[in-house]
Scaffold this active site. Structure first.
Site, PDB file in Angstrom:
ATOM      1  N   SER A 190      -3.039   7.016   2.950  1.00 53.30           N
ATOM      2  CA  SER A 190      -3.362   7.558   4.542  1.00 53.30           C
ATOM      3  C   SER A 190      -2.087   7.201   5.234  1.00 53.30           C
ATOM      4  O   SER A 190      -1.178   6.242   4.761  1.00 53.30           O
ATOM      5  CB  SER A 190      -4.417   6.858   4.880  1.00 53.30           C
ATOM      6  OG  SER A 190      -4.536   6.888   6.132  1.00 53.30           O
ATOM      7  N   TYR A 203      -9.576  -0.977   6.630  1.00 51.61           N
ATOM      8  CA  TYR A 203      -9.621   0.497   5.667  1.00 51.61           C
ATOM      9  C   TYR A 203      -7.814   0.511   5.731  1.00 51.61           C
ATOM     10  O   TYR A 203      -7.294   0.987   4.543  1.00 51.61           O
ATOM     11  CB  TYR A 203      -9.785   1.477   6.584  1.00 51.61           C
ATOM     12  CG  TYR A 203      -9.837   3.051   6.093  1.00 51.61           C
ATOM     13  CD1 TYR A 203     -10.267   3.448   4.889  1.00 51.61           C
ATOM     14  CD2 TYR A 203      -8.483   3.589   6.692  1.00 51.61           C
ATOM     15  CE1 TYR A 203      -9.736   4.701   4.626  1.00 51.61           C
ATOM     16  CE2 TYR A 203      -8.312   4.807   6.371  1.00 51.61           C
ATOM     17  CZ  TYR A 203      -9.090   5.519   5.268  1.00 51.61           C
ATOM     18  OH  TYR A 203      -8.633   6.545   5.016  1.00 51.61           O
TER      19      TYR A 203
END
Length: 295
Positions: A190, A203
Protein backbone atom coordinates in the site's frame (compact mmCIF):
# COMPACT_ATOMS: atom_id res chain seq x y z
CA UNK A 1 -9.46 -0.48 -31.70
CA UNK A 2 -12.20 -1.34 -29.20
CA UNK A 3 -13.68 1.30 -26.94
CA UNK A 4 -11.87 -0.18 -23.93
CA UNK A 5 -8.52 0.22 -25.73
CA UNK A 6 -8.95 3.88 -26.62
CA UNK A 7 -6.93 6.35 -24.51
CA UNK A 8 -9.00 8.10 -21.86
CA UNK A 9 -8.36 10.96 -19.48
CA UNK A 10 -7.33 9.20 -16.23
CA UNK A 11 -8.81 12.04 -14.18
CA UNK A 12 -12.33 11.67 -15.54
CA UNK A 13 -12.23 7.97 -16.43
CA UNK A 14 -13.96 7.00 -13.16
CA UNK A 15 -16.17 8.77 -10.57
CA UNK A 16 -14.61 11.61 -8.61
CA UNK A 17 -15.37 12.79 -5.08
CA UNK A 18 -17.43 14.12 -3.46
CA UNK A 19 -19.23 10.83 -2.87
CA UNK A 20 -22.42 10.32 -0.85
CA UNK A 21 -21.94 9.69 2.85
CA UNK A 22 -22.13 5.95 3.46
CA UNK A 23 -21.28 3.55 6.23
CA UNK A 24 -21.31 -0.23 6.54
CA UNK A 25 -20.56 -2.75 9.23
CA UNK A 26 -17.30 -4.62 8.70
CA UNK A 27 -16.47 -6.44 6.44
CA UNK A 28 -18.82 -4.56 4.11
CA UNK A 29 -20.09 -5.62 0.70
CA UNK A 30 -20.22 -4.20 -2.80
CA UNK A 31 -23.99 -4.00 -3.25
CA UNK A 32 -24.87 -0.70 -1.56
CA UNK A 33 -21.71 1.20 -2.52
CA UNK A 34 -22.32 4.50 -4.30
CA UNK A 35 -20.77 4.75 -6.82
CA UNK A 36 -20.59 0.99 -7.43
CA UNK A 37 -17.01 -0.28 -7.67
CA UNK A 38 -15.73 -1.32 -11.09
CA UNK A 39 -13.95 -4.69 -11.09
CA UNK A 40 -13.51 -4.80 -14.85
CA UNK A 41 -16.79 -6.57 -15.54
CA UNK A 42 -17.36 -4.59 -18.73
CA UNK A 43 -13.82 -3.46 -19.50
CA UNK A 44 -11.19 -6.11 -18.85
CA UNK A 45 -10.15 -7.99 -21.99
CA UNK A 46 -7.99 -11.08 -21.64
CA UNK A 47 -5.20 -12.06 -24.03
CA UNK A 48 -4.24 -15.54 -22.83
CA UNK A 49 -1.34 -14.36 -20.67
CA UNK A 50 -2.08 -16.90 -17.90
CA UNK A 51 -3.47 -19.80 -19.89
CA UNK A 52 -4.10 -22.86 -17.70
CA UNK A 53 -2.32 -21.37 -14.71
CA UNK A 54 -3.66 -22.17 -11.23
CA UNK A 55 -4.08 -19.26 -8.85
CA UNK A 56 -4.82 -18.86 -5.15
CA UNK A 57 -6.11 -15.36 -4.31
CA UNK A 58 -6.93 -14.30 -0.76
CA UNK A 59 -9.75 -11.84 -0.20
CA UNK A 60 -11.13 -12.56 -3.65
CA UNK A 61 -14.78 -11.87 -2.92
CA UNK A 62 -14.68 -8.12 -3.60
CA UNK A 63 -12.46 -5.14 -4.26
CA UNK A 64 -8.97 -5.71 -5.63
CA UNK A 65 -9.26 -9.45 -4.99
CA UNK A 66 -12.35 -9.78 -7.19
CA UNK A 67 -10.80 -7.66 -9.92
CA UNK A 68 -7.69 -9.85 -9.87
CA UNK A 69 -9.71 -13.07 -9.91
CA UNK A 70 -11.74 -11.80 -12.87
CA UNK A 71 -8.67 -10.65 -14.79
CA UNK A 72 -6.81 -13.90 -14.10
CA UNK A 73 -9.80 -15.90 -15.36
CA UNK A 74 -10.09 -13.85 -18.55
CA UNK A 75 -6.36 -14.43 -19.07
CA UNK A 76 -6.97 -18.19 -18.85
CA UNK A 77 -6.33 -19.09 -15.20
CA UNK A 78 -8.40 -21.18 -12.78
CA UNK A 79 -8.90 -19.43 -9.46
CA UNK A 80 -9.43 -20.52 -5.86
CA UNK A 81 -10.10 -17.58 -3.57
CA UNK A 82 -10.68 -17.06 0.13
CA UNK A 83 -13.44 -15.04 1.74
CA UNK A 84 -15.03 -14.55 5.15
CA UNK A 85 -18.36 -16.25 5.79
CA UNK A 86 -20.02 -12.84 6.11
CA UNK A 87 -18.95 -12.10 2.52
CA UNK A 88 -20.90 -14.99 0.99
CA UNK A 89 -22.97 -12.81 -1.34
CA UNK A 90 -19.94 -11.08 -2.81
CA UNK A 91 -18.13 -14.43 -3.10
CA UNK A 92 -20.95 -15.86 -5.21
CA UNK A 93 -20.60 -12.96 -7.63
CA UNK A 94 -16.85 -13.58 -8.00
CA UNK A 95 -17.56 -17.24 -8.75
CA UNK A 96 -20.08 -16.20 -11.40
CA UNK A 97 -17.61 -13.86 -13.08
CA UNK A 98 -14.79 -16.41 -13.15
CA UNK A 99 -17.05 -19.15 -14.49
CA UNK A 100 -18.54 -16.78 -17.04
CA UNK A 101 -14.97 -16.37 -18.33
CA UNK A 102 -14.88 -20.13 -18.89
CA UNK A 103 -12.56 -20.99 -16.01
CA UNK A 104 -12.91 -22.95 -12.78
CA UNK A 105 -13.76 -21.00 -9.63
CA UNK A 106 -13.49 -22.35 -6.10
CA UNK A 107 -14.67 -20.16 -3.21
CA UNK A 108 -13.20 -21.11 0.16
CA UNK A 109 -14.62 -19.57 3.35
CA UNK A 110 -11.99 -19.31 6.06
CA UNK A 111 -10.32 -17.07 8.62
CA UNK A 112 -6.70 -16.61 7.58
CA UNK A 113 -5.75 -15.46 11.07
CA UNK A 114 -5.58 -19.15 11.96
CA UNK A 115 -2.55 -21.13 10.76
CA UNK A 116 -4.61 -24.31 10.39
CA UNK A 117 -7.02 -22.58 8.03
CA UNK A 118 -4.15 -21.31 5.91
CA UNK A 119 -3.01 -24.92 5.63
CA UNK A 120 -6.53 -25.96 4.66
CA UNK A 121 -6.80 -23.46 1.81
CA UNK A 122 -3.41 -24.46 0.37
CA UNK A 123 -4.33 -28.15 0.60
CA UNK A 124 -7.69 -27.44 -1.04
CA UNK A 125 -6.05 -25.58 -3.91
CA UNK A 126 -3.66 -28.47 -4.52
CA UNK A 127 -6.52 -30.97 -4.30
CA UNK A 128 -8.59 -28.97 -6.81
CA UNK A 129 -5.87 -27.96 -9.25
CA UNK A 130 -2.91 -30.27 -8.61
CA UNK A 131 -0.58 -27.33 -8.03
CA UNK A 132 -0.39 -23.60 -7.31
CA UNK A 133 1.28 -21.43 -9.96
CA UNK A 134 0.30 -18.03 -8.58
CA UNK A 135 -0.26 -16.92 -4.98
CA UNK A 136 -1.80 -13.49 -4.38
CA UNK A 137 -1.74 -12.41 -0.73
CA UNK A 138 -4.39 -9.72 -0.88
CA UNK A 139 -6.68 -10.17 2.16
CA UNK A 140 -6.25 -7.39 4.71
CA UNK A 141 -7.88 -5.74 7.69
CA UNK A 142 -7.84 -2.11 8.74
CA UNK A 143 -9.89 0.04 11.08
CA UNK A 144 -9.46 3.80 11.21
CA UNK A 145 -8.78 5.25 14.66
CA UNK A 146 -8.76 9.06 14.33
CA UNK A 147 -8.20 9.45 18.09
CA UNK A 148 -4.75 7.90 17.86
CA UNK A 149 -2.78 5.03 19.34
CA UNK A 150 -4.73 5.05 22.60
CA UNK A 151 -7.81 3.95 20.66
CA UNK A 152 -6.09 0.96 19.04
CA UNK A 153 -7.03 -1.98 21.24
CA UNK A 154 -4.88 -5.06 21.58
CA UNK A 155 -7.70 -6.98 19.91
CA UNK A 156 -7.63 -4.70 16.87
CA UNK A 157 -3.82 -4.70 16.70
CA UNK A 158 -3.79 -8.49 16.85
CA UNK A 159 -6.38 -8.77 14.10
CA UNK A 160 -4.51 -6.38 11.81
CA UNK A 161 -1.16 -8.13 12.28
CA UNK A 162 -2.49 -11.67 12.00
CA UNK A 163 -4.58 -10.91 8.91
CA UNK A 164 -2.01 -8.81 7.08
CA UNK A 165 1.28 -10.45 8.12
CA UNK A 166 0.85 -13.85 9.76
CA UNK A 167 -1.42 -15.09 6.97
CA UNK A 168 0.98 -13.90 4.27
CA UNK A 169 3.92 -15.57 6.02
CA UNK A 170 2.07 -18.86 6.52
CA UNK A 171 0.68 -18.98 2.99
CA UNK A 172 4.05 -18.29 1.39
CA UNK A 173 5.73 -20.91 3.57
CA UNK A 174 3.05 -23.50 2.79
CA UNK A 175 2.76 -22.73 -0.93
CA UNK A 176 6.43 -22.69 -1.91
CA UNK A 177 6.88 -26.49 -1.62
CA UNK A 178 4.07 -27.05 -4.15
CA UNK A 179 5.02 -24.21 -6.50
CA UNK A 180 7.15 -25.17 -9.49
CA UNK A 181 9.82 -23.08 -11.18
CA UNK A 182 8.18 -20.19 -12.95
CA UNK A 183 5.74 -19.62 -10.11
CA UNK A 184 4.82 -16.15 -8.89
CA UNK A 185 3.92 -14.71 -5.49
CA UNK A 186 2.32 -11.26 -5.44
CA UNK A 187 1.63 -9.42 -2.18
CA UNK A 188 -0.67 -6.43 -1.74
CA UNK A 189 1.23 -3.62 -0.07
CA UNK A 190 0.00 0.00 0.00
CA UNK A 191 0.96 3.64 -0.33
CA UNK A 192 0.59 3.48 3.47
CA UNK A 193 3.90 1.61 3.58
CA UNK A 194 5.68 4.82 2.59
CA UNK A 195 3.32 7.60 3.66
CA UNK A 196 1.44 6.34 6.72
CA UNK A 197 -1.78 8.05 7.71
CA UNK A 198 -1.85 8.51 11.50
CA UNK A 199 -5.39 7.14 11.78
CA UNK A 200 -4.22 3.89 10.13
CA UNK A 201 -1.09 3.47 12.21
CA UNK A 202 -1.27 -0.30 12.76
CA UNK A 203 -2.39 -1.05 9.19
CA UNK A 204 0.36 1.15 7.72
CA UNK A 205 2.94 -0.63 9.86
CA UNK A 206 1.98 -3.99 8.39
CA UNK A 207 2.13 -2.65 4.85
CA UNK A 208 5.68 -1.44 5.46
CA UNK A 209 6.52 -4.93 6.67
CA UNK A 210 5.01 -6.44 3.52
CA UNK A 211 7.38 -4.39 1.36
CA UNK A 212 10.36 -5.62 3.40
CA UNK A 213 9.14 -9.22 3.41
CA UNK A 214 8.59 -9.17 -0.35
CA UNK A 215 12.10 -7.96 -1.07
CA UNK A 216 13.68 -10.42 1.35
CA UNK A 217 11.72 -13.48 0.22
CA UNK A 218 12.41 -12.64 -3.44
CA UNK A 219 16.14 -12.99 -2.81
CA UNK A 220 15.64 -16.17 -0.81
CA UNK A 221 13.75 -18.07 -3.52
CA UNK A 222 15.23 -16.56 -6.69
CA UNK A 223 17.42 -19.62 -7.36
CA UNK A 224 14.32 -21.80 -7.01
CA UNK A 225 12.84 -20.07 -10.05
CA UNK A 226 10.09 -18.33 -8.02
CA UNK A 227 9.44 -14.62 -8.37
CA UNK A 228 8.07 -12.51 -5.49
CA UNK A 229 6.73 -9.01 -6.04
CA UNK A 230 4.14 -6.64 -4.59
CA UNK A 231 1.65 -4.04 -5.74
CA UNK A 232 1.30 -0.91 -3.62
CA UNK A 233 -2.06 0.72 -4.39
CA UNK A 234 -3.07 4.18 -3.38
CA UNK A 235 -6.69 4.79 -2.32
CA UNK A 236 -8.98 2.20 -3.93
CA UNK A 237 -12.81 2.20 -3.83
CA UNK A 238 -13.62 -1.13 -2.13
CA UNK A 239 -16.11 -2.25 0.57
CA UNK A 240 -13.35 -1.90 3.15
CA UNK A 241 -13.64 1.89 2.83
CA UNK A 242 -17.26 2.47 3.97
CA UNK A 243 -16.78 -0.36 6.49
CA UNK A 244 -13.66 1.04 8.17
CA UNK A 245 -13.27 4.75 7.37
CA UNK A 246 -15.10 7.58 9.10
CA UNK A 247 -15.45 9.78 6.00
CA UNK A 248 -16.12 8.50 2.49
CA UNK A 249 -17.20 11.81 0.97
CA UNK A 250 -13.71 12.97 -0.06
CA UNK A 251 -12.05 9.56 -0.22
CA UNK A 252 -9.21 9.60 -2.76
CA UNK A 253 -9.47 13.32 -3.41
CA UNK A 254 -5.93 13.84 -2.08
CA UNK A 255 -4.32 11.88 -4.91
CA UNK A 256 -2.89 13.92 -7.81
CA UNK A 257 -5.53 12.38 -10.08
CA UNK A 258 -8.15 13.70 -7.67
CA UNK A 259 -10.02 10.44 -7.18
CA UNK A 260 -9.64 6.92 -5.81
CA UNK A 261 -8.72 4.05 -8.08
CA UNK A 262 -11.30 1.49 -9.07
CA UNK A 263 -10.33 -2.16 -8.39
CA UNK A 264 -10.20 -2.78 -12.16
CA UNK A 265 -7.29 -0.34 -12.40
CA UNK A 266 -5.18 -2.46 -10.06
CA UNK A 267 -5.72 -5.84 -11.75
CA UNK A 268 -3.41 -5.30 -14.77
CA UNK A 269 -0.41 -4.89 -12.45
CA UNK A 270 -1.11 -8.27 -10.86
CA UNK A 271 -1.59 -9.89 -14.27
CA UNK A 272 1.71 -8.50 -15.52
CA UNK A 273 3.65 -9.66 -12.44
CA UNK A 274 2.08 -13.13 -12.69
CA UNK A 275 2.80 -13.48 -16.39
CA UNK A 276 5.92 -14.71 -18.21
CA UNK A 277 6.40 -11.15 -19.47
CA UNK A 278 7.70 -10.27 -16.00
CA UNK A 279 10.27 -13.08 -15.98
CA UNK A 280 13.14 -10.76 -14.97
CA UNK A 281 11.16 -8.86 -12.36
CA UNK A 282 11.38 -10.00 -8.75
CA UNK A 283 11.70 -8.20 -5.44
CA UNK A 284 9.95 -5.19 -6.93
CA UNK A 285 7.09 -3.04 -5.70
CA UNK A 286 4.75 -1.75 -8.41
CA UNK A 287 3.36 1.52 -7.09
CA UNK A 288 -0.13 2.34 -8.35
CA UNK A 289 -0.89 5.44 -6.33
CA UNK A 290 -2.62 7.82 -8.73
CA UNK A 291 0.46 10.03 -8.88
CA UNK A 292 1.46 10.24 -5.22
CA UNK A 293 5.29 10.31 -5.31
CA UNK A 294 6.98 7.59 -3.30
CA UNK A 295 10.63 6.98 -2.37
Amino acid sequence: MSDTQKPKDPVSKHPQPDFPEQEQAHPGWSGPMDPPPDHGEESYEGHGQLMDRKALVTGGDSGIGRAVALAFAREGADVLFSYLEAEEEDARETVRLVEEAGRRAVAFACDLREEAQCREIVDRAVAEFGRIDILVNNAAFQMSQPDGIQSISTEQFDRVVRTNLYAMFWLCKMTLPVMAKGGSIINSASVQAYKPSPHLLDYAMTKGAIVNFTQGLAQMVAQDGIRVNAVAPGPVWTPLIPATMPDTVEFGKQSPLGRPAQPAEMAPAYVFLASPRASYITGEIVNATGGTPLP
